[in-house]
Design an enzyme around this catalytic site. Sequence first.
Site, short mmCIF file in Angstrom:
data_model
loop_
_atom_site.label_atom_id
_atom_site.label_comp_id
_atom_site.label_asym_id
_atom_site.label_seq_id
_atom_site.Cartn_x
_atom_site.Cartn_y
_atom_site.Cartn_z
N ARG A 35 2.50 36.66 -8.61
CA ARG A 35 1.40 36.60 -7.63
C ARG A 35 0.07 37.05 -8.25
O ARG A 35 -0.73 37.71 -7.62
CB ARG A 35 1.70 37.45 -6.39
CG ARG A 35 2.90 36.98 -5.59
CD ARG A 35 2.55 35.74 -4.77
NE ARG A 35 3.54 35.48 -3.75
CZ ARG A 35 3.38 35.76 -2.45
NH1 ARG A 35 2.28 36.28 -2.01
NH2 ARG A 35 4.34 35.49 -1.61
N ARG A 39 -4.79 37.21 -2.86
CA ARG A 39 -5.77 37.89 -2.01
C ARG A 39 -6.40 39.16 -2.58
O ARG A 39 -7.41 39.63 -2.09
CB ARG A 39 -5.15 38.22 -0.65
CG ARG A 39 -5.02 37.01 0.23
CD ARG A 39 -4.09 37.26 1.38
NE ARG A 39 -2.77 37.57 0.88
CZ ARG A 39 -1.68 37.65 1.62
NH1 ARG A 39 -1.76 37.47 2.92
NH2 ARG A 39 -0.51 37.92 1.09
N ARG A 48 -10.57 30.94 -0.36
CA ARG A 48 -9.61 30.82 0.74
C ARG A 48 -10.32 30.64 2.09
O ARG A 48 -9.86 29.91 2.95
CB ARG A 48 -8.72 32.06 0.73
CG ARG A 48 -7.73 32.22 1.86
CD ARG A 48 -6.56 31.28 1.71
NE ARG A 48 -5.62 31.45 2.80
CZ ARG A 48 -5.82 30.98 4.02
NH1 ARG A 48 -6.90 30.30 4.31
NH2 ARG A 48 -4.92 31.17 4.97
N ASP A 85 3.54 27.14 -3.42
CA ASP A 85 4.39 28.06 -2.67
C ASP A 85 5.81 27.54 -2.64
O ASP A 85 6.03 26.33 -2.73
CB ASP A 85 3.87 28.25 -1.24
CG ASP A 85 4.47 29.50 -0.61
OD1 ASP A 85 3.96 30.59 -0.86
OD2 ASP A 85 5.50 29.38 0.09
N TYR A 161 14.31 30.91 4.91
CA TYR A 161 13.12 30.56 5.72
C TYR A 161 13.40 29.34 6.59
O TYR A 161 12.97 29.27 7.74
CB TYR A 161 11.92 30.30 4.80
CG TYR A 161 11.41 31.58 4.15
CD1 TYR A 161 10.55 32.43 4.85
CD2 TYR A 161 11.79 31.94 2.87
CE1 TYR A 161 10.10 33.62 4.27
CE2 TYR A 161 11.35 33.12 2.28
CZ TYR A 161 10.50 33.95 2.99
OH TYR A 161 10.07 35.11 2.42
O1 CP3 Z 1 0.04 33.55 -8.44
C1 CP3 Z 1 1.18 33.17 -8.12
O2 CP3 Z 1 2.19 33.89 -8.23
C2 CP3 Z 1 1.39 31.71 -7.71
C3 CP3 Z 1 1.50 31.39 -6.34
C4 CP3 Z 1 2.64 31.83 -5.43
C5 CP3 Z 1 2.43 32.03 -4.04
N1 CP3 Z 1 3.65 32.23 -3.44
C6 CP3 Z 1 1.12 31.96 -3.37
C7 CP3 Z 1 0.97 32.51 -2.00
C8 CP3 Z 1 4.00 32.01 -5.67
C9 CP3 Z 1 4.76 31.97 -7.00
C10 CP3 Z 1 4.61 32.25 -4.41
C11 CP3 Z 1 6.07 32.44 -4.24
C12 CP3 Z 1 6.60 32.81 -2.92
N2 CP3 Z 1 6.17 32.37 -1.69
C13 CP3 Z 1 7.74 33.62 -2.74
C14 CP3 Z 1 8.60 34.21 -3.81
C15 CP3 Z 1 7.99 35.38 -4.48
C16 CP3 Z 1 7.87 36.61 -3.63
O3 CP3 Z 1 6.73 37.08 -3.50
O4 CP3 Z 1 8.88 37.10 -3.15
C17 CP3 Z 1 7.95 33.70 -1.34
C18 CP3 Z 1 9.07 34.48 -0.65
C19 CP3 Z 1 6.98 32.90 -0.69
C20 CP3 Z 1 6.85 32.62 0.77
C21 CP3 Z 1 5.56 33.07 1.32
N3 CP3 Z 1 4.33 32.56 0.96
C22 CP3 Z 1 5.36 34.07 2.30
C23 CP3 Z 1 6.46 34.90 2.93
C24 CP3 Z 1 3.99 34.15 2.51
C25 CP3 Z 1 3.28 34.99 3.55
C26 CP3 Z 1 3.20 36.40 3.13
C27 CP3 Z 1 2.10 36.60 2.13
O5 CP3 Z 1 2.35 37.14 1.05
O6 CP3 Z 1 0.98 36.23 2.50
C28 CP3 Z 1 3.35 33.21 1.64
C29 CP3 Z 1 1.90 32.94 1.52
C30 CP3 Z 1 1.28 32.94 0.18
N4 CP3 Z 1 1.83 32.38 -0.93
C31 CP3 Z 1 0.00 33.46 -0.17
C32 CP3 Z 1 -0.21 33.19 -1.52
C33 CP3 Z 1 -1.43 33.50 -2.34
C34 CP3 Z 1 -0.99 34.12 0.81
C35 CP3 Z 1 -1.55 33.09 1.71
C36 CP3 Z 1 -3.03 33.25 2.01
O7 CP3 Z 1 -3.86 33.38 1.10
O8 CP3 Z 1 -3.33 33.18 3.21
#
Ligand code: CP3
Length: 356
Positions: A35, A39, A48, A85, A161
Amino acid sequence: MSPSVSVQPQASTAKPLLAALQGNVAERPPFWLMRQAGRYLPEYRDLRQSVSGFLELCYTPDLAVEVTLQPIRRFKPDAAILFADILLIPDALGQDVAFKEGEGPVLNPIRTVEAVRRLEDKGLHGHLAPVYETVKRLAQELPDDVALIGFAGAPWTVATYMVEGGSSKDFSTVKRWAFSDPDGFGELIDRLVSATVAYLDRQIQAGAEVIQLFDTWAGALPEIAYRRWCLEPIAAIAKAIRDKHPSVPVIAFPRGSGMLYQTFATSGAVQGLSLDSSVPLDWAASSLQPHCAVQGNLDPQLLVAGGEAMRAEIARILDILGHGPFVFNLGHGIVPYTPVENVLELADQIRSWRRT
Ligand code: CP3
């Protein structure tokens, strides 16, 4: 090469991440952070705000490329990870996925074999075409020594999910299905294995050089179920990738595996294992590293705390794991309230460390 065959950069040991995943030990280990785009970066928050939703970011190559590159410019890690994602696959299979502000992902749940059979995969590549375009552009734009990581969610975590309809605390619905009707639930897992292989194959054709599979909720499974729903599907995906693209290493992140990390390592399923922060370092060095490269495992909250506590733990991780095949990373993703200056400090500390 015909124009329809996309350019796949040769896996080159000039890239420190690829060298480590091939089992080489360098003067200092490569690093990237799960990640690393997101944010906690003000430039991400600005971008964003300019779009209506998170999915729009993922499906707009101009924006996804920009967001992927933001941490590269600031910290110069050894890898960029495609901005996307793990829930793009259910979205592409026709399950409505929405990211609601403050709520996380929301999906209309799939809880029967009939619903699994109604999933559409004909449109998979059409739907995901913008992601492939993002990968292609990144492969052209990245500096020569920065590896490009493609990724997907592992089937078990994506299924949690899809079945729960969003995030879950106890996974009660998905576990009830998996335990009481393994054949029916297995159809969902099988669909995810084949969709994921097809998706990752295209990412690699577009230029991804390493694949990471995120199994965030692996630790929710007891031993037998772990083998069936975490290890076996990941091994199947990794084998399919290996058969088609032998030079592309696969890293698995079966978070919370505990002692089962060893089962994973000795299975030979993957070239790299990403360790969560609870994994003891000495044990990782003696029981996992002889079998595959390891990645990890600084607690993301130490990156928030910063200062001496962070520096001491980074040093300990480097000293114990840095003498074998190793990729420095966190034990889970960066959290949104992480101070950017702590990430800079971490990058400097790793870059100046030398194996003695
Ligand atoms: O920089 C990176 O790592 C690349 C992008 C990336 C995102 N999600 C962007 C994201 C990667 C590799 C993921 C993987 C992901 N997504 C996982 C596995 C890794 C982990 O953290 O456990 C999971 C479980 C998800 C599912 C997911 N996506 C959830 C549960 C959420 C909401 C909670 C949160 O962290 O906001 C997301 C949203 C998400 N994915 C965001 C980002 C940058 C935030 C969204 C936003 O900016 O509004």
